[in-house]
Design a protein around this motif. Structure first.
Motif, PDB file in Angstrom:
ATOM      1  N   ALA A  15      29.879  44.301  24.322  1.00 31.16           N
ATOM      2  CA  ALA A  15      28.730  43.416  24.109  1.00 31.16           C
ATOM      3  C   ALA A  15      27.464  44.199  23.760  1.00 31.16           C
ATOM      4  CB  ALA A  15      28.488  42.569  25.354  1.00 31.16           C
ATOM      5  N   HIS A  16      27.325  45.407  24.305  1.00 32.77           N
ATOM      6  CA  HIS A  16      26.148  46.238  24.044  1.00 32.77           C
ATOM      7  C   HIS A  16      26.315  47.135  22.818  1.00 32.77           C
ATOM      8  CE1 HIS A  16      23.839  45.094  27.538  1.00 32.77           C
ATOM      9  NE2 HIS A  16      24.836  45.395  28.357  1.00 32.77           N
ATOM     10  N   GLY A  17      27.447  46.995  22.122  1.00 33.52           N
ATOM     11  CA  GLY A  17      27.677  47.823  20.946  1.00 33.52           C
ATOM     12  C   GLY A  17      27.963  49.277  21.282  1.00 33.52           C
ATOM     13  N   MET A  18      28.501  49.521  22.459  1.00 37.52           N
ATOM     14  CA  MET A  18      28.810  50.881  22.908  1.00 37.52           C
ATOM     15  C   MET A  18      30.288  51.166  22.654  1.00 37.52           C
ATOM     16  SD  MET A  18      26.763  50.534  26.540  1.00 37.52           S
ATOM     17  CE  MET A  18      27.411  52.067  27.229  1.00 37.52           C
ATOM     18  N   PRO A  19      30.617  52.138  21.800  1.00 41.86           N
ATOM     19  CA  PRO A  19      32.028  52.434  21.533  1.00 41.86           C
ATOM     20  C   PRO A  19      32.770  52.792  22.818  1.00 41.86           C
ATOM     21  CG  PRO A  19      30.609  53.551  19.954  1.00 41.86           C
ATOM     22  CD  PRO A  19      29.706  52.991  21.017  1.00 41.86           C
ATOM     23  N   CYS A  20      33.968  52.254  22.970  1.00 40.93           N
ATOM     24  CA  CYS A  20      34.737  52.468  24.196  1.00 40.93           C
ATOM     25  C   CYS A  20      36.224  52.467  23.848  1.00 40.93           C
ATOM     26  CB  CYS A  20      34.413  51.398  25.235  1.00 40.93           C
ATOM     27  SG  CYS A  20      34.622  49.699  24.651  1.00 40.93           S
ATOM     28  N   SER A  21      37.036  52.812  24.832  1.00 37.36           N
ATOM     29  CA  SER A  21      38.472  52.856  24.587  1.00 37.36           C
ATOM     30  C   SER A  21      39.228  52.653  25.891  1.00 37.36           C
ATOM     31  CB  SER A  21      38.865  54.191  23.945  1.00 37.36           C
ATOM     32  OG  SER A  21      38.441  55.271  24.739  1.00 37.36           O
ATOM     33  N   VAL A  22      40.498  52.284  25.738  1.00 36.06           N
ATOM     34  CA  VAL A  22      41.388  52.041  26.871  1.00 36.06           C
ATOM     35  C   VAL A  22      42.684  52.800  26.639  1.00 36.06           C
ATOM     36  CG1 VAL A  22      42.684  50.301  28.170  1.00 36.06           C
ATOM     37  CG2 VAL A  22      40.427  49.724  27.225  1.00 36.06           C
ATOM     38  N   VAL A  23      43.153  53.494  27.674  1.00 38.46           N
ATOM     39  CA  VAL A  23      44.489  54.072  27.670  1.00 38.46           C
ATOM     40  C   VAL A  23      45.227  53.503  28.877  1.00 38.46           C
ATOM     41  CG1 VAL A  23      45.890  56.164  27.768  1.00 38.46           C
ATOM     42  CG2 VAL A  23      43.669  56.208  26.606  1.00 38.46           C
ATOM     43  N   GLN A  24      46.329  52.799  28.623  1.00 37.90           N
ATOM     44  CA  GLN A  24      47.128  52.224  29.707  1.00 37.90           C
ATOM     45  C   GLN A  24      48.298  53.157  30.007  1.00 37.90           C
ATOM     46  OE1 GLN A  24      47.670  48.035  28.274  1.00 37.90           O
ATOM     47  NE2 GLN A  24      46.493  47.580  30.120  1.00 37.90           N
ATOM     48  N   PHE A  25      48.326  53.671  31.231  1.00 35.79           N
ATOM     49  CA  PHE A  25      49.311  54.672  31.612  1.00 35.79           C
ATOM     50  C   PHE A  25      50.639  54.076  32.059  1.00 35.79           C
ATOM     51  CE2 PHE A  25      45.735  57.358  31.317  1.00 35.79           C
ATOM     52  CZ  PHE A  25      46.193  58.662  31.279  1.00 35.79           C
ATOM     53  N   ILE A  26      50.642  52.869  32.601  1.00 37.81           N
ATOM     54  CA  ILE A  26      51.862  52.292  33.173  1.00 37.81           C
ATOM     55  C   ILE A  26      52.254  51.015  32.450  1.00 37.81           C
ATOM     56  CG2 ILE A  26      52.940  51.373  35.250  1.00 37.81           C
ATOM     57  CD1 ILE A  26      52.438  54.390  35.387  1.00 37.81           C
ATOM     58  N   LYS A  27      51.309  50.106  32.298  1.00 37.21           N
ATOM     59  CA  LYS A  27      51.615  48.804  31.715  1.00 37.21           C
ATOM     60  C   LYS A  27      52.149  48.976  30.308  1.00 37.21           C
ATOM     61  CE  LYS A  27      48.090  46.798  34.609  1.00 37.21           C
ATOM     62  NZ  LYS A  27      46.649  46.532  34.725  1.00 37.21           N
ATOM     63  N   GLY A  28      53.230  48.270  30.021  1.00 33.25           N
ATOM     64  CA  GLY A  28      53.911  48.489  28.753  1.00 33.25           C
ATOM     65  C   GLY A  28      53.985  47.276  27.871  1.00 33.25           C
ATOM     66  N   GLY A  29      55.186  46.763  27.678  1.00 36.43           N
ATOM     67  CA  GLY A  29      55.441  45.771  26.658  1.00 36.43           C
ATOM     68  C   GLY A  29      54.861  44.390  26.918  1.00 36.43           C
ATOM     69  N   MET A  30      54.583  44.052  28.192  1.00 31.64           N
ATOM     70  CA  MET A  30      54.132  42.693  28.487  1.00 31.64           C
ATOM     71  C   MET A  30      52.745  42.431  27.913  1.00 31.64           C
ATOM     72  SD  MET A  30      53.763  40.790  32.199  1.00 31.64           S
ATOM     73  CE  MET A  30      52.125  41.351  32.568  1.00 31.64           C
ATOM     74  N   SER A  31      52.599  41.295  27.266  1.00 30.62           N
ATOM     75  CA  SER A  31      51.308  40.909  26.708  1.00 30.62           C
ATOM     76  C   SER A  31      50.328  40.601  27.831  1.00 30.62           C
ATOM     77  CB  SER A  31      51.488  39.676  25.823  1.00 30.62           C
ATOM     78  OG  SER A  31      50.240  39.190  25.389  1.00 30.62           O
ATOM     79  N   THR A  32      49.074  41.053  27.657  1.00 30.27           N
ATOM     80  CA  THR A  32      48.014  40.705  28.609  1.00 30.27           C
ATOM     81  C   THR A  32      46.835  40.132  27.847  1.00 30.27           C
ATOM     82  OG1 THR A  32      46.970  42.893  28.511  1.00 30.27           O
ATOM     83  CG2 THR A  32      48.691  42.571  30.177  1.00 30.27           C
ATOM     84  N   GLY A  33      46.076  39.281  28.501  1.00 26.50           N
ATOM     85  CA  GLY A  33      44.951  38.623  27.851  1.00 26.50           C
ATOM     86  C   GLY A  33      43.917  39.602  27.336  1.00 26.50           C
TER      87      GLY A  33
END
Length: 204
Positions: A58-76
């Motif tokens: 929302a603030h226009g700040m570049p960010c990222s996510v790395v998921q270490f465990i969660k795999g194939g299941m879709s999440t919202g």
């Protein structure tokens, strides 16, 4: 006691509290990139972390996510970011599910190591303002990663203004010692104990 005098007492008390609060806040002028840990048996660790990711977006700040465990299941949260905010947030699902599902320790270690390589690449990127390492504490708990390597990297190589958020139960003591902000989610009551399954919009 009249209603008027009660209101006056309340107003005077709040004015005194505000003055004290303003005095404290005036001394808090520093800024830095924080190491933030969400741990504990209660729910809300990843949910809270994704709340911060959406604030960054929302603030226009570049960010990222790395998921270490969660795999194939879709999440919202993943579906929303990938469909609407890919330019603002790089999203990398590197895990293949929880350890009791994969039942392949060597593969789990390989994937955790690959996720950590990606995480370091993103954290080193000076454009990134926040990097979420979702469920990294689980990988550390099972010794898929060396906690000393993680702590040393965050201490010595994280850019000064980059926030890094690490989630998952059983955060290692070494990580807690390093962190600037640690929150433990306490479990008081959980619907799972009453036979209620994980539900869309609450858990995923």
């Amino acid at each position: 006691m009249t209603e008027h005098s009660d209101s006056d007492r309340h107003n005077a008390k709040m004015a005194k509290k505000k003055a004290a609060r303003d005095k404290i806040m005036a001394t808090k002028t520093g800024e830095k990139g924080l190491v933030i840990v969400h741990t504990g048996k209660g729910k809300g660790k990843s949910s809270s972390a994704f709340g911060m990711i959406f604030r960054c977006i929302a603030h226009g700040m570049p960010c990222s996510v790395v998921q270490f465990i969660k795999g194939g299941m879709s999440t919202g949260e993943r579906d929303l970011i990938l469909s609407h905010f890919q330019d603002a947030c790089a999203f990398h699902t590197m895990g293949e599910g929880f350890t009791w599902e994969t039942q392949d320790k060597d593969r789990d270690i390989e994937m955790a190591q690959a996720a950590w390589v990606k995480a370091k690449e993103l954290i080193r990127d000076p454009k990134m303002r926040m990097v979420l390492l979702d469920e990294i504490n689980i990988a550390l708990r099972y010794d898929y990663l060396d906690v000393n390597d993680v702590v040393a990297f965050l201490r010595d190589e994280k850019p000064e203004m980059t926030h890094v958020v690490l989630t998952g139960r059983n955060a290692k003591d070494e990580l807690i010692e390093l962190a600037d902000l640690v929150t433990e989610m306490e479990l008081i009551k959980h619907p799972f104990r009453s036979g209620i399954k994980a539900q869309q919009g609450v858990e995923f």
